[in-house]
Write a protein that holds these residues in place. Structure first.
Motif, PDB file in Angstrom:
ATOM      1  N   MET A   1      23.193 -17.724  -1.414  1.00 39.51           N
ATOM      2  CA  MET A   1      22.117 -18.669  -1.673  1.00 39.51           C
ATOM      3  C   MET A   1      20.771 -18.047  -1.279  1.00 39.51           C
ATOM      4  N   TYR A   2      20.721 -17.366  -0.077  1.00 42.15           N
ATOM      5  CA  TYR A   2      19.470 -16.765   0.403  1.00 42.15           C
ATOM      6  C   TYR A   2      19.018 -15.659  -0.544  1.00 42.15           C
ATOM      7  N   GLU A   3      19.935 -14.872  -0.983  1.00 43.20           N
ATOM      8  CA  GLU A   3      19.592 -13.780  -1.887  1.00 43.20           C
ATOM      9  C   GLU A   3      19.076 -14.337  -3.225  1.00 43.20           C
ATOM     10  N   HIS A   4      19.669 -15.436  -3.693  1.00 46.28           N
ATOM     11  CA  HIS A   4      19.237 -16.048  -4.964  1.00 46.28           C
ATOM     12  C   HIS A   4      17.812 -16.561  -4.866  1.00 46.28           C
ATOM     13  N   LEU A   5      17.492 -17.227  -3.757  1.00 47.14           N
ATOM     14  CA  LEU A   5      16.144 -17.750  -3.556  1.00 47.14           C
ATOM     15  C   LEU A   5      15.139 -16.606  -3.471  1.00 47.14           C
ATOM     16  N   THR A   6      15.555 -15.507  -2.771  1.00 41.91           N
ATOM     17  CA  THR A   6      14.659 -14.360  -2.661  1.00 41.91           C
ATOM     18  C   THR A   6      14.383 -13.760  -4.031  1.00 41.91           C
ATOM     19  N   LEU A   7      15.412 -13.705  -4.851  1.00 40.35           N
ATOM     20  CA  LEU A   7      15.238 -13.160  -6.201  1.00 40.35           C
ATOM     21  C   LEU A   7      14.297 -14.022  -7.029  1.00 40.35           C
ATOM     22  N   LEU A   8      14.441 -15.351  -6.946  1.00 36.70           N
ATOM     23  CA  LEU A   8      13.554 -16.283  -7.669  1.00 36.70           C
ATOM     24  C   LEU A   8      12.121 -16.123  -7.208  1.00 36.70           C
ATOM     25  N   GLN A   9      11.966 -15.950  -5.874  1.00 35.48           N
ATOM     26  CA  GLN A   9      10.616 -15.777  -5.328  1.00 35.48           C
ATOM     27  C   GLN A   9       9.969 -14.508  -5.875  1.00 35.48           C
ATOM     28  N   LEU A  10      10.740 -13.438  -5.948  1.00 36.30           N
ATOM     29  CA  LEU A  10      10.206 -12.173  -6.446  1.00 36.30           C
ATOM     30  C   LEU A  10       9.816 -12.285  -7.926  1.00 36.30           C
ATOM     31  N   LYS A  11      10.639 -12.993  -8.699  1.00 36.98           N
ATOM     32  CA  LYS A  11      10.308 -13.173 -10.116  1.00 36.98           C
ATOM     33  C   LYS A  11       9.017 -13.963 -10.279  1.00 36.98           C
ATOM     34  N   ALA A  12       8.867 -15.029  -9.455  1.00 38.38           N
ATOM     35  CA  ALA A  12       7.634 -15.823  -9.523  1.00 38.38           C
ATOM     36  C   ALA A  12       6.444 -14.988  -9.121  1.00 38.38           C
ATOM     37  N   LEU A  13       6.603 -14.149  -8.075  1.00 42.03           N
ATOM     38  CA  LEU A  13       5.522 -13.290  -7.614  1.00 42.03           C
ATOM     39  C   LEU A  13       5.151 -12.261  -8.666  1.00 42.03           C
ATOM     40  N   LEU A  14       6.154 -11.781  -9.412  1.00 38.92           N
ATOM     41  CA  LEU A  14       5.896 -10.816 -10.463  1.00 38.92           C
ATOM     42  C   LEU A  14       5.015 -11.422 -11.561  1.00 38.92           C
ATOM     43  N   VAL A  15       5.276 -12.728 -11.918  1.00 41.30           N
ATOM     44  CA  VAL A  15       4.533 -13.396 -12.988  1.00 41.30           C
ATOM     45  C   VAL A  15       3.124 -13.725 -12.516  1.00 41.30           C
ATOM     46  N   ALA A  16       3.011 -14.244 -11.281  1.00 42.87           N
ATOM     47  CA  ALA A  16       1.709 -14.729 -10.800  1.00 42.87           C
ATOM     48  C   ALA A  16       0.851 -13.599 -10.239  1.00 42.87           C
ATOM     49  N   HIS A  17       1.442 -12.711  -9.492  1.00 43.32           N
ATOM     50  CA  HIS A  17       0.670 -11.647  -8.808  1.00 43.32           C
ATOM     51  C   HIS A  17       1.423 -10.325  -8.924  1.00 43.32           C
ATOM     52  N   PRO A  18       1.281  -9.627 -10.001  1.00 39.47           N
ATOM     53  CA  PRO A  18       2.016  -8.367 -10.190  1.00 39.47           C
ATOM     54  C   PRO A  18       1.731  -7.335  -9.097  1.00 39.47           C
ATOM     55  N   HIS A  19       0.486  -7.256  -8.649  1.00 37.10           N
ATOM     56  CA  HIS A  19       0.152  -6.254  -7.625  1.00 37.10           C
ATOM     57  C   HIS A  19       0.853  -6.579  -6.305  1.00 37.10           C
ATOM     58  N   ARG A  20       0.871  -7.864  -5.928  1.00 35.73           N
ATOM     59  CA  ARG A  20       1.561  -8.246  -4.679  1.00 35.73           C
ATOM     60  C   ARG A  20       3.058  -8.006  -4.806  1.00 35.73           C
ATOM     61  N   TYR A  21       3.577  -8.225  -6.026  1.00 41.85           N
ATOM     62  CA  TYR A  21       5.011  -7.948  -6.256  1.00 41.85           C
ATOM     63  C   TYR A  21       5.315  -6.472  -6.007  1.00 41.85           C
ATOM     64  N   LEU A  22       4.463  -5.616  -6.554  1.00 39.73           N
ATOM     65  CA  LEU A  22       4.678  -4.174  -6.373  1.00 39.73           C
ATOM     66  C   LEU A  22       4.563  -3.790  -4.895  1.00 39.73           C
ATOM     67  N   ALA A  23       3.556  -4.384  -4.218  1.00 39.23           N
ATOM     68  CA  ALA A  23       3.408  -4.103  -2.772  1.00 39.23           C
ATOM     69  C   ALA A  23       4.635  -4.557  -2.004  1.00 39.23           C
ATOM     70  N   ARG A  24       5.174  -5.718  -2.436  1.00 38.43           N
ATOM     71  CA  ARG A  24       6.386  -6.218  -1.745  1.00 38.43           C
ATOM     72  C   ARG A  24       7.551  -5.249  -1.917  1.00 38.43           C
ATOM     73  N   LEU A  25       7.723  -4.736  -3.118  1.00 40.82           N
ATOM     74  CA  LEU A  25       8.820  -3.785  -3.353  1.00 40.82           C
ATOM     75  C   LEU A  25       8.656  -2.522  -2.492  1.00 40.82           C
TER      76      LEU A  25
END
Length: 322
Positions: A1-25
Motif C-alpha cells: 500500500m505504501y509503495e503504491h501511494l508513493t508511486l501515485l505521488q511521484l506520477k502527480a509530481l511528474l505532471v505538476a512539477h517535472p523539475h521537482r520530480y527529477l530532483a526527487r529521483l
C-alpha cells in the motif's frame, strides 16, 4: 500500500512539477548510493581486519616454522654425531671380535700344547718358565688374558705369577677396554704388585678416546685402593673430555663425583661452563641442573650468562626447560 501511494505521488509530481520530480529521483538515487557506500565501507573494514589477522597468523607460523627448523637441525646434528660414534665403536668392536676369534683359535692350540707339558711343570724351575712362553705376544692384552685364563684353569696359577712381570711392563695399552680384564686376571693369580704396575702405566699413558673404558679403569683403580693413580687418571680425563656435548659432560661429571674425584669434577664443570655450546635449550637445562646439584653456583652463573647472551629468550621454549 505504501509503495503504491508513493508511486501515485511521484506520477502527480511528474505532471505538476517535472523539475521537482527529477530532483526527487536524483535524491533517492543519492540516498541509495550513500547507503551502498556505507555498506561497502563496513565490508571493506571487516575484510581489512581479516586480512591483517591472517597476515599475523602467517608471520607467527613462519616464526614457528623457523624455530622448529632450527630445533630439527640441532637434533639431526646430535643424532648424526651419535650415529657416527656408534658406527666407530661398532667398527672397533668388530676388529676386536676378529682378534678375539683369532686369539680363541690360538688359545685352543695353546691349551693343547699346555696339556702336553702340564705334567712336566712340577719338575721345571720357576726361573725357567719364561722360556716356555717365548712365542707368546705379551704386547697383545687379549692374548695375555687368554694365557692367564688357561694357566689358572690348568691349576698353574703359581706359575702364572712368573710371567706377570712381563705382562705388567710389556702389554700394549692401545685397547683400553681390555686393560680392565687384564687387571682382574693379574689379581686372580695374586699378582697384586704387577697389577699395580700395570695400573700405573694405564693411568699415565692409556689412550682416552674411549671415555667409558677410562671410567671403568677408574672404578677398578678405586677398588685396588690406588688413589694416586685414580687422581692421575681423573686429571687426564678432565683434560680429554670434549666440552661439545652436554650429555657426555654430565655423564663424566656424575662418574667423577661417584668416585669422589670432586676436585676434577669441579675443574671439568669450569671448563664446560666456559666452552659448552648453548644453542640447545634442553642441553643447557640438563647441564645447569647438574651444576646446581653439584653446588657449583659460580660455574652455573658463568654458563647461564653465556646462554642468555647467545640465545634469544623464547618463553614457549624456555618456560618448559628452565
Amino acid at each position: 500500500m505504501y509503495e503504491h501511494l508513493t508511486l501515485l505521488q511521484l506520477k502527480a509530481l511528474l505532471v505538476a512539477h517535472p523539475h521537482r520530480y527529477l530532483a526527487r529521483l536524483v535524491t533517492d538515487e543519492l540516498e541509495a548510493a550513500l547507503a551502498a557506500r556505507q555498506t561497502a565501507e563496513g565490508r571493506a573494514g571487516d575484510l581489512e581486519e581479516q586480512i591483517q589477522r591472517r597476515v599475523r597468523q602467517v608471520e607467527e607460523l613462519a616464526a614457528d616454522q623457523e624455530r622448529l627448523r632450527d630445533e630439527w637441525a640441532a637434533d639431526r646434528a646430535a643424532m648424526t654425531a651419535e650415529r657416527d660414534r656408534l658406527e666407530q665403536e661398532i667398527a672397533e668392536l668388530t676388529r676386536d671380535l676378529q682378534r678375539a676369534r683369532r686369539t680363541r683359535d690360538e688359545a685352543e692350540e695353546r691349551c693343547r700344547q699346555l696339556e702336553v707339558f702340564l705334567d712336566h711343570l712340577e719338575g721345571v724351575q720357576l726361573s725357567d718358565l719364561n722360556g716356555l712362553f717365548g712365542n707368546v705376544d705379551f704386547t697383545d692384552p687379549m692374548s695375555v688374558v687368554s694365557l692367564l685364563d688357561d694357566l689358572r684353569s690348568l691349576g698353574a696359577s703359581g706359575h702364572a705369577m712368573v710371567i706377570a712381570e712381563r705382562v705388567a711392563t710389556e702389554t700394549s695399552l692401545d685397547r683400553p677396554h681390555v686393560i680392565g680384564l687384564l687387571l682382574d686376571r693379574l689379581q686372580s693369580v695374586r699378582a697384586s704388585a704387577q697389577a699395580r704396575v700395570l695400573a700405573v702405566r694405564a693411568a699415565v699413558s692409556m689412550p682416552l678416546d674411549n671415555l667409558y673404558a677410562a671410567i671403568d679403569l677408574m672404578v677398578r683403580l678405586t677398588r685396588m685402593d690406588a688413589s694416586t693413580q685414580v687422581g692421575v687418571l681423573a686429571d687426564r680425563i678432565v683434560d680429554a673430555v670434549p666440552v661439545t656435548d652436554a650429555r657426555t659432560v654430565t655423564m663424566t661429571l656424575d662418574s667423577l663425583r661417584e668416585l669422589n674425584a670432586d676436585a676434577q669434577a669441579n675443574a671439568l664443570a669450569e671448563r664446560a661452563a666456559a666452552g659448552l655450546p648453548v644453542s640447545d635449550p634442553l642441553a643447557v637445562a640438563l647441564f645447569l641442573g647438574r651444576l646446581r646439584d653439584m653446588g657449583a653456583d659460580a660455574q652455573a652463573g658463568v654458563f647461564m650468562a653465556r646462554a642468555v647472551a647467545a640465545t634469544p629468550l623464547d618463553p614457549r621454549t624456555w618456560s618448559s626447560t628452565c
